[in-house]
Design a protein around this motif. Sequence first.
Motif, PDB file in Angstrom:
ATOM      1  N   SER A  28       3.749  -3.212  -6.927  1.00  0.00           N
ATOM      2  CA  SER A  28       3.623  -1.936  -6.216  1.00  0.00           C
ATOM      3  C   SER A  28       2.255  -1.301  -6.447  1.00  0.00           C
ATOM      4  CB  SER A  28       4.729  -0.971  -6.661  1.00  0.00           C
ATOM      5  OG  SER A  28       4.659  -0.733  -8.054  1.00  0.00           O
ATOM      6  N   THR A  29       1.608  -1.670  -7.553  1.00  0.00           N
ATOM      7  CA  THR A  29       0.264  -1.135  -7.834  1.00  0.00           C
ATOM      8  C   THR A  29      -0.778  -1.680  -6.867  1.00  0.00           C
ATOM      9  OG1 THR A  29       0.006  -2.878  -9.502  1.00  0.00           O
ATOM     10  CG2 THR A  29       0.684  -0.697 -10.279  1.00  0.00           C
ATOM     11  N   ASP A  30      -0.414  -2.752  -6.134  1.00  0.00           N
ATOM     12  CA  ASP A  30      -1.337  -3.330  -5.150  1.00  0.00           C
ATOM     13  C   ASP A  30      -1.172  -2.744  -3.759  1.00  0.00           C
ATOM     14  OD1 ASP A  30      -2.707  -5.116  -6.854  1.00  0.00           O
ATOM     15  OD2 ASP A  30      -1.061  -6.566  -6.738  1.00  0.00           O
ATOM     16  N   GLU A  33      -3.609   1.387   1.802  1.00  0.00           N
ATOM     17  CA  GLU A  33      -3.550   1.948   3.150  1.00  0.00           C
ATOM     18  C   GLU A  33      -3.878   0.910   4.212  1.00  0.00           C
ATOM     19  OE1 GLU A  33      -2.646   5.038   4.080  1.00  0.00           O
ATOM     20  OE2 GLU A  33      -2.132   5.468   1.996  1.00  0.00           O
ATOM     21  N   GLU A  34      -4.811   0.015   3.922  1.00  0.00           N
ATOM     22  CA  GLU A  34      -5.247  -0.999   4.879  1.00  0.00           C
ATOM     23  C   GLU A  34      -4.974  -2.382   4.302  1.00  0.00           C
ATOM     24  OE1 GLU A  34      -6.350  -0.375   7.867  1.00  0.00           O
ATOM     25  OE2 GLU A  34      -6.338   1.796   7.626  1.00  0.00           O
ATOM     26  N   GLY A  35      -4.589  -3.321   5.178  1.00  0.00           N
ATOM     27  CA  GLY A  35      -4.328  -4.678   4.715  1.00  0.00           C
ATOM     28  C   GLY A  35      -3.214  -5.331   5.502  1.00  0.00           C
ATOM     29  N   ILE A  36      -2.458  -6.185   4.827  1.00  0.00           N
ATOM     30  CA  ILE A  36      -1.397  -6.951   5.474  1.00  0.00           C
ATOM     31  C   ILE A  36      -0.058  -6.231   5.282  1.00  0.00           C
ATOM     32  CG2 ILE A  36      -0.257  -9.198   5.610  1.00  0.00           C
ATOM     33  CD1 ILE A  36      -2.748 -10.327   4.118  1.00  0.00           C
ATOM     34  N   ARG A  60      -6.766 -10.126   0.230  1.00  0.00           N
ATOM     35  CA  ARG A  60      -6.971 -11.153  -0.806  1.00  0.00           C
ATOM     36  C   ARG A  60      -5.646 -11.654  -1.382  1.00  0.00           C
ATOM     37  NH1 ARG A  60      -6.167  -8.512  -5.607  1.00  0.00           N
ATOM     38  NH2 ARG A  60      -6.420  -6.240  -5.540  1.00  0.00           N
ATOM     39  N   LEU A  61      -4.571 -10.896  -1.172  1.00  0.00           N
ATOM     40  CA  LEU A  61      -3.262 -11.292  -1.714  1.00  0.00           C
ATOM     41  C   LEU A  61      -2.421 -12.065  -0.698  1.00  0.00           C
ATOM     42  CD1 LEU A  61      -2.208  -8.132  -3.779  1.00  0.00           C
ATOM     43  CD2 LEU A  61      -3.255 -10.254  -4.586  1.00  0.00           C
TER      44      LEU A  61
END
Length: 451
Positions: A28-30, A33-36, A60-61
């Motif tokens: 959850s720390t990852d 707002e923007e990403g997959i 990156r994840l």
Amino acid sequence: MKRSFPEHWVLTELGNILYLKNGYSFKSTDYCEEGIPLVRISDIQDGRINLDTTVKVPNRLLKSDFIIENGDLLIAMSGATTGKFGIYIGNETILQNQRVGNLKLYSKSLVSTKYRDYLIASLRDIIQKSAYGGAQPNISPEKIHKLIIPLPPLNEQKRIVAKLDAILPKVKSARDRLEKIPAILKKFRQSVLAAACSGRLTEDWREEYAQHTGKELPEWEEKKIFELTEKVENLNVKNINLHDKFLYIDISSINNIKNTIETHKEYSYYEAPSRAKQIIKHGDVLFSNVRVYLKNIAIVDNPVYNDQICSTGFTVLRAQKNKLLNKYLFYSLIRDDFIKEVSELQVGSSYPAIKKDDLISRFIPLPPLEEQHEIVRRVEKLFALADSIEEKYKKAHERLEKLEQAILAKAFRGELVEPDPNDEPAEELLKRILEEKAKLEREQRGKNRKK
């Protein structure tokens, strides 16, 4: 024993045509707002995946093994909504979080994707029952894989899907129309309360009263609540036997949909919670001071609670009988307008609450006592009408649920479409599916050795 499926079908384990794949444990720390987009259990809504509610993880994840594809069927594997399903429709790259299961076919060319979707829908109750067998609801892939299911020829699967596609949308359309009723009833009840506390509900009655009695009723007034209620005494431990028992009402005792007291706890005074301090009487109105927008408000309408104890989380309102009816007070307090007004007086962010003095300093409209009686009578009559409609809605909703399951059951008994002797036999189809399953499992073992 009579077969419950056609002779040309075969029975097999669900795990022979698909496998239940768990998601990845993203931290959850990852979340960002923007990403997959990351699909969690809460994003499985109304049979679909709602991307508007997803959190995101950095690019990156990206985990290629946990990419959800268009048409994938996801299932909640644990938690309060264990067993709910949702289909992903879209081409955006999204990821599968832990405890979100993905029911992946071994071969989309040998088993119809929509046949799988309808089959799982027909198994919903069985899957949910198996999930709730332990202390915590949890779906076991092993149990899912062991379920025995009917497998018809591939072309017959497609005919079944076409038939269900023609029938079930009509059931869904009826359900969608039905689902509007609770909101309509909620709006109706609030309209009744607004009319009741503005004088519109009894406008004709006031005219009839003047004609019959020859007297005009006094004008309505605006009064602060404390001007119309009595002081409530608190518990005095000096005057009690600490080993005596009492019934305790706290905020969790209130059903805030029905605005009734549903449960209570029993304590001795010796073991009483620190908030167990207010003595209540039959007819009191309990108003929760915490998160007032939740409307944890109820009348003490059961005599068993007379002289029992409630939490200091409530403001206890005891109407002065020569001025105010407790039911009129209750109806005044559950109006949306009143709740909105007092919600703005709450303090605290993590535990928003209104102070008792702020609550009892609010104004409510006060009609003459005779008119309060008529208002309560009319509100109760209209609410009873709404309640009867709500009961009919619930029964109709239940019938629609049973109808959908009955149609699915008929489909998977082979009673919905006619067989075609030219179809490839189901036994041959199953052999080819098992070959695909073995091939994929060998490939997976090879990938695991390389890691």
